[in-house]
Design a protein around this motif. Structure first.
Motif, PDB file in Angstrom:
ATOM      1  N   VAL A 154       0.708  -1.245   0.009  1.00  0.00           N
ATOM      2  CA  VAL A 154       0.125  -0.047  -0.193  1.00  0.00           C
ATOM      3  C   VAL A 154       0.828   1.030   0.059  1.00  0.00           C
ATOM      4  CG1 VAL A 154      -1.767  -1.238   1.203  1.00  0.00           C
ATOM      5  CG2 VAL A 154      -0.137   0.002   2.508  1.00  0.00           C
ATOM      6  N   ALA A 155       0.258   2.342  -0.080  1.00  0.00           N
ATOM      7  CA  ALA A 155       1.063   3.576  -0.041  1.00  0.00           C
ATOM      8  C   ALA A 155       2.149   3.936   1.104  1.00  0.00           C
ATOM      9  CB  ALA A 155       0.120   5.040  -0.191  1.00  0.00           C
ATOM     10  N   ILE A 198       0.725   9.373  -2.399  1.00  0.00           N
ATOM     11  CA  ILE A 198       2.218   9.312  -2.888  1.00  0.00           C
ATOM     12  C   ILE A 198       2.414  10.614  -3.726  1.00  0.00           C
ATOM     13  CG2 ILE A 198       3.703   8.210  -4.365  1.00  0.00           C
ATOM     14  CD1 ILE A 198       2.668   5.512  -3.580  1.00  0.00           C
ATOM     15  N   ARG A 199       1.514  11.240  -4.333  1.00  0.00           N
ATOM     16  CA  ARG A 199       1.686  12.238  -5.398  1.00  0.00           C
ATOM     17  C   ARG A 199       2.007  13.409  -4.326  1.00  0.00           C
ATOM     18  NH1 ARG A 199      -3.338  11.295  -7.806  1.00  0.00           N
ATOM     19  NH2 ARG A 199      -3.821  13.551  -7.052  1.00  0.00           N
ATOM     20  N   GLN A 200       1.280  13.763  -3.302  1.00  0.00           N
ATOM     21  CA  GLN A 200       1.325  14.590  -2.420  1.00  0.00           C
ATOM     22  C   GLN A 200       2.907  14.732  -1.766  1.00  0.00           C
ATOM     23  OE1 GLN A 200      -1.810  14.563   0.336  1.00  0.00           O
ATOM     24  NE2 GLN A 200      -3.419  14.968  -0.988  1.00  0.00           N
ATOM     25  N   TRP A 201       3.409  13.505  -1.429  1.00  0.00           N
ATOM     26  CA  TRP A 201       4.755  13.395  -0.653  1.00  0.00           C
ATOM     27  C   TRP A 201       5.708  13.721  -1.973  1.00  0.00           C
ATOM     28  CZ3 TRP A 201       9.190  10.808  -1.993  1.00  0.00           C
ATOM     29  CH2 TRP A 201      10.245  10.699  -0.881  1.00  0.00           C
ATOM     30  N   LEU A 202       5.621  13.352  -3.105  1.00  0.00           N
ATOM     31  CA  LEU A 202       6.398  13.731  -4.304  1.00  0.00           C
ATOM     32  C   LEU A 202       6.334  15.128  -4.363  1.00  0.00           C
ATOM     33  CD1 LEU A 202       5.849  10.943  -6.658  1.00  0.00           C
ATOM     34  CD2 LEU A 202       7.860  11.091  -5.379  1.00  0.00           C
ATOM     35  N   HIS A 209       2.441   2.665 -11.285  1.00  0.00           N
ATOM     36  CA  HIS A 209       2.510   3.817 -11.480  1.00  0.00           C
ATOM     37  C   HIS A 209       1.666   4.682 -10.383  1.00  0.00           C
ATOM     38  CE1 HIS A 209       4.234   3.814 -15.511  1.00  0.00           C
ATOM     39  NE2 HIS A 209       3.714   2.643 -15.465  1.00  0.00           N
ATOM     40  N   PHE A 210       2.140   5.795  -9.779  1.00  0.00           N
ATOM     41  CA  PHE A 210       1.472   6.349  -8.741  1.00  0.00           C
ATOM     42  C   PHE A 210       0.562   7.458  -9.106  1.00  0.00           C
ATOM     43  CE2 PHE A 210       5.472   4.362  -7.667  1.00  0.00           C
ATOM     44  CZ  PHE A 210       4.959   3.364  -6.809  1.00  0.00           C
ATOM     45  N   GLN A 211       0.154   7.906 -10.303  1.00  0.00           N
ATOM     46  CA  GLN A 211      -0.594   9.104 -10.559  1.00  0.00           C
ATOM     47  C   GLN A 211      -1.872   8.866 -10.007  1.00  0.00           C
ATOM     48  OE1 GLN A 211       1.184   7.180 -12.444  1.00  0.00           O
ATOM     49  NE2 GLN A 211       2.434   8.493 -14.111  1.00  0.00           N
ATOM     50  N   ALA A 212      -2.381   7.911  -9.590  1.00  0.00           N
ATOM     51  CA  ALA A 212      -3.904   7.816  -8.981  1.00  0.00           C
ATOM     52  C   ALA A 212      -3.752   7.861  -7.554  1.00  0.00           C
ATOM     53  CB  ALA A 212      -4.439   6.512  -9.539  1.00  0.00           C
ATOM     54  N   CYS A 213      -2.567   7.906  -7.074  1.00  0.00           N
ATOM     55  CA  CYS A 213      -2.381   7.562  -5.624  1.00  0.00           C
ATOM     56  C   CYS A 213      -2.175   9.126  -4.985  1.00  0.00           C
ATOM     57  CB  CYS A 213      -1.216   6.762  -5.088  1.00  0.00           C
ATOM     58  SG  CYS A 213      -1.067   6.694  -3.300  1.00  0.00           S
ATOM     59  N   PHE A 221      13.575  14.578  -4.899  1.00  0.00           N
ATOM     60  CA  PHE A 221      13.263  13.020  -5.187  1.00  0.00           C
ATOM     61  C   PHE A 221      12.418  13.080  -6.436  1.00  0.00           C
ATOM     62  CE2 PHE A 221      11.269   8.840  -5.090  1.00  0.00           C
ATOM     63  CZ  PHE A 221      12.069   8.228  -4.141  1.00  0.00           C
ATOM     64  N   HIS A 222      13.370  12.455  -7.410  1.00  0.00           N
ATOM     65  CA  HIS A 222      13.003  12.028  -8.775  1.00  0.00           C
ATOM     66  C   HIS A 222      12.340  10.624  -8.983  1.00  0.00           C
ATOM     67  CE1 HIS A 222      14.636  16.178  -9.575  1.00  0.00           C
ATOM     68  NE2 HIS A 222      15.574  15.619  -8.869  1.00  0.00           N
ATOM     69  N   LEU A 223      11.123  10.621  -9.258  1.00  0.00           N
ATOM     70  CA  LEU A 223      10.695   9.228  -9.473  1.00  0.00           C
ATOM     71  C   LEU A 223      10.292   8.933 -10.896  1.00  0.00           C
ATOM     72  CD1 LEU A 223       9.551   6.541  -8.223  1.00  0.00           C
ATOM     73  CD2 LEU A 223       7.496   7.477  -8.059  1.00  0.00           C
ATOM     74  N   ILE A 224      10.984   8.102 -11.525  1.00  0.00           N
ATOM     75  CA  ILE A 224      10.981   7.753 -12.904  1.00  0.00           C
ATOM     76  C   ILE A 224      10.239   6.367 -13.145  1.00  0.00           C
ATOM     77  CG2 ILE A 224      12.056   7.946 -15.165  1.00  0.00           C
ATOM     78  CD1 ILE A 224      14.569   9.177 -13.649  1.00  0.00           C
ATOM     79  N   ASN A 225       8.910   6.571 -13.767  1.00  0.00           N
ATOM     80  CA  ASN A 225       8.277   5.451 -13.886  1.00  0.00           C
ATOM     81  C   ASN A 225       8.680   4.728 -15.293  1.00  0.00           C
ATOM     82  OD1 ASN A 225       6.475   5.422 -11.791  1.00  0.00           O
ATOM     83  ND2 ASN A 225       5.220   7.053 -12.939  1.00  0.00           N
TER      84      ASN A 225
END
Length: 270
Positions: A206-207, A240-244, A233-237, A250-254
């Motif tokens: 989970v998140a 996690i989006r708020q944390w990023l 992919h975390f676009q719908a979460c 922090f650079h998250l590359i899908n």
């Protein structure tokens, strides 16, 4: 530096570092300069990795023959599975084979990192990293993805002396040689020198599980981090989006679906 003056362990560490640099996109000449190895030695380490994965990179020394791996007791295996399901103490984001062996030794079990590696491999818990080498030259979706989304970020992080990781989430598929072994959801990372770090779950992470991993990656405060991540992919979460959004270092590359590591692609071709 001459390879002949290095111990087998030192040479193995340099070969692993060379492969890691090649995965990050460095040329053979640049890798040789950074590691102190000769260009042929760098090329040999790279070839070994492409043909056999990370386990083929270290130099072979005399010792236990293949197939004579240490056997873990049922109690040690249960302790190992219990550790993988929990977050490591300290700052490590997940478990390495060496850390698992040390914890089990502290609990009274006679276990080596190699025995842990064999246990993980038998349960399909030894994923290989993606090979990014050469993608910038490809005329393909993967090549465009690398040039547009990956290469600029990695160059920025390197200039700032940050850390570059690979990782992902997957479901293990134990082979027939392991009886009554459940499938596990595995969160994994490949860090410096290609060391594999893992956590395992009985159900999909989970998140909070992802964030617990992400939060431990920066080696120092405000240092940039790049994580090339496969399998989610975390676009719908929103969590996690708020944390990023609040952790701009922090650079998250899908990784696009369908892009496989070199060993996986090679295995599929057979």
């Amino acid at each position: 530096m001459s390879a002949k003056h290095l111990s087998p362990q030192e040479l193995s560490e340099c070969r692993l570092q060379a492969v890691r640099l090649r995965l990050d996109g460095h040329t053979v000449a640049e890798t040789a300069r950074r590691t102190g190895l000769s260009a042929p030695t760098v090329s040999a380490a790279w070839k070994a990795f492409l043909e056999g994965g990370w386990e083929a990179v270290p130099v072979r020394v005399r010792g236990r023959k293949a197939g004579q791996a240490e056997r873990l007791s049922r109690q040690a295996q249960q302790a190992l599975a219990r550790c993988l399901a929990a977050q490591p103490a300290g700052d490590e984001p997940a478990w390495s084979s060496r850390a698992l062996a040390e914890v089990l030794k502290a609990e009274g079990y006679t276990v080596s990192p190699r025995a842990v590696d064999h246990w993980l491999e038998a349960r399909d818990l030894k994923p290989e990293p993606l090979v990014l080498e050469g993608l910038e030259r490809r005329r393909s979706t993967a090549g465009r993805w690398y040039r547009q989304q990956v290469q600029p970020v990695l160059e920025e992080v390197r200039r700032a002396h940050g850390d570059i990781w690979q990782g992902g989430v997957r479901v293990s598929r134990p082979g027939d040689q392991v009886v009554d072994e459940p499938r596990r959801y595995q969160l994994y990372l490949h860090g410096k020198r290609g060391v594999l770090l893992s956590r395992c779950f009985a159900s999909p992470p989970v998140a909070d599980d992802y964030l617990a991993l992400f939060q431990r990656l920066p080696a120092q405060a405000n240092a940039p981090v790049a994580l090339v991540f496969h399998g989610a992919h975390f676009q719908a979460c929103s969590q996690i989006r708020q944390w990023l959004d609040t952790h701009t270092e922090f650079h998250l590359i899908n990784v696009p679906a369908g892009l496989r590591s070199a060993p996986e692609a090679k295995q599929k071709e057979r």
